[in-house]
Scaffold this motif. Structure first.
Motif, PDB file in Angstrom:
ATOM      1  N   ILE A   2       0.847  -1.181   0.000  1.00 50.94           N
ATOM      2  CA  ILE A   2       0.000   0.000   0.000  1.00 50.94           C
ATOM      3  C   ILE A   2       0.890   1.241   0.000  1.00 50.94           C
ATOM      4  N   SER A   3       0.701   2.095  -0.986  1.00 53.49           N
ATOM      5  CA  SER A   3       1.478   3.336  -1.042  1.00 53.49           C
ATOM      6  C   SER A   3       0.705   4.443  -0.335  1.00 53.49           C
ATOM      7  N   ASP A  59      -2.014   5.110  -3.126  1.00 57.86           N
ATOM      8  CA  ASP A  59      -3.254   4.391  -2.804  1.00 57.86           C
ATOM      9  C   ASP A  59      -4.066   5.130  -1.747  1.00 57.86           C
ATOM     10  N   ARG A  82      -9.425   9.758  -5.514  1.00 60.74           N
ATOM     11  CA  ARG A  82      -8.443   8.974  -4.771  1.00 60.74           C
ATOM     12  C   ARG A  82      -8.909   8.882  -3.314  1.00 60.74           C
ATOM     13  N   ASP A 133     -12.903   0.718  -0.063  1.00 57.30           N
ATOM     14  CA  ASP A 133     -11.969   1.552   0.697  1.00 57.30           C
ATOM     15  C   ASP A 133     -11.882   1.090   2.144  1.00 57.30           C
ATOM     16  N   THR A 136      -9.357  -1.559   2.302  1.00 56.71           N
ATOM     17  CA  THR A 136      -7.997  -1.007   2.287  1.00 56.71           C
ATOM     18  C   THR A 136      -7.567  -0.584   3.677  1.00 56.71           C
TER      19      THR A 136
END
Length: 271
Positions: A2-3, A59, A82, A133, A136
Motif C-alpha cells: 500500500i502506497s 493508494d 483517490r 476503501d 484497504t
C-alpha cells in the motif's frame, strides 16, 4: 504494497510514519507539511514536500493535521477520485472534500513524539463511504499490527469524548496529585504503583465494580479532612464534584461541603 502519502507533521503523523516505515507491506512515498523545516530530519528516509501541487499518486492520503484544518486541506487537492482519510476523533467524514473518496483512520491512543509506542496497543477506528476503501483501511491496520474497529461517525465521536475522560482528564488529576505531594515534599513516584494497579483493575472489572475510597463508603470524616487539607479552591471544587459523582453512581448522595446524606437512589428510601 500500500502506497501512502502523509500530510502533517504532528504527533500522530510522526508515529504513523514510524509504524508504516517498519511495515513490509506499506510504503510511505511522500510526506507533506506546510512548514517543511519540521520534516528536515526525515529527508534521507522519505521524499518531503511543502507543495500540494507536487503530491505523488498513491493508494491512500492520510491527513493528520489539526481538526480545524482538515476540511480546507482536503479541498486544496488537485486530484480526484483517490482515497483520502483523516485521523480525527471528532471530524465528520463528510467534511472531507467530496471530489475524492473519503474515509477515517482514527488511532485511539495518546501520542507524544518522544514516547515509544507499540501499535499492537493502538486500536484503529475505521470508517469509509465505499466498501472497497474500508477493506484497504482494514489491510492497513493489520499491516502495522493494530486491531481495527469499524465504527460510525457518532460512535467515533463518543469514543473520542470517552477518551478525553480516561486520558486527558485523568492526566490532569495526576497533575493535581503531583501538586499536592510536591507541596508537602513527598515523592509523586510513590503513587505510581497505585496508578498502575488502578489501570490494571479495569482490564478485568467494570469501573463501577472497581470503585473504592471514602466517597463510595460514605466516610464523611475523611472527606472533611481531605477538604480541609486542600489549599487551592480549584482542587476543592474538583474533589467535591468527583465525590458527588461517585456517590450518585453508588447510591448515596452526600454533599461533601455539608457532609449530610441527602437521599439514596436506586429505589431506596430517603433518610
Amino acid at each position: 504494497m500500500i502506497s501512502v502519502v502523509i500530510l502533517g507533521a504532528g504527533n500522530v503523523a510522526t508515529h504513523l510514519f514510524s509504524a508504516f516505515n517498519n511495515s513490509d507491506s506499506v510504503s510511505v512515498i511522500q510526506w507533506f507539511n506546510r512548514n517543511i523545516s519540521s520534516l528536515k530530519s526525515y529527508k534521507n528516509r522519505v521524499e518531503i514536500t511543502d507543495d500540494l501541487s507536487q503530491l505523488k499518486e498513491a493508494d491512500l492520503y492520510i491527513i493528520a493535521v489539526s481538526d480545524d484544518a482538515i476540511s480546507s486541506l482536503s479541498s486544496q487537492f488537485l486530484f480526484e477520485n483517490r482515497l483520502v482519510v483523516h485521523t480525527s476523533g471528532t471530524v465528520n467524514i463528510h467534511d472531507l472534500d467530496k471530489k475524492n473518496r473519503r474515509g477515517v483512520f482514527y488511532p485511539l491512543q495518546t501520542f507524544s513524539k518522544n514516547a515509544t509506542l507499540d501499535f499492537a496497543d493502538v486500536p484503529i477506528c475505521i470508517e469509509a463511504i465505499d466498501k472497497s476503501d474500508l477493506s484497504t483501511l482494514k489491510v492497513l491496520s493489520k499491516a502495522i499490527g493494530s486491531p481495527y474497529h469499524r465504527v460510525s461517525t457518532n460512535q467515533r465521536k463518543a469514543l473520542h469524548l470517552a477518551a478525553v475522560f480516561v486520558n486527558n482528564f485523568t492526566n490532569q488529576l495526576y497533575r493535581v496529585a503531583h501538586e499536592i505531594t510536591e507541596a508537602e515534599g513527598v515523592e509523586f513516584d510513590i503513587l505510581k504503583p497505585l496508578i498502575l494497579e488502578t489501570a490494571k483493575k479495569v482490564q478485568n472489572l467494570s469501573p463501577y465494580m472497581a470503585q473504592t475510597g471514602p466517597a463510595k463508603r460514605k466516610d464523611k470524616k475523611t472527606i472533611k479532612k481531605h477538604l480541609d487539607l486542600l489549599k487551592k479552591e480549584q482542587h476543592k471544587a474538583i474533589y467535591e464534584l468527583l465525590t458527588a459523582s461517585i456517590q450518585q453512581t453508588h447510591g448515596v448522595l452526600t454533599d461533601p461541603r455539608t457532609h449530610s446524606k441527602k437521599n439514596k437512589i436506586h429505589g431506596r428510601k430517603k433518610l
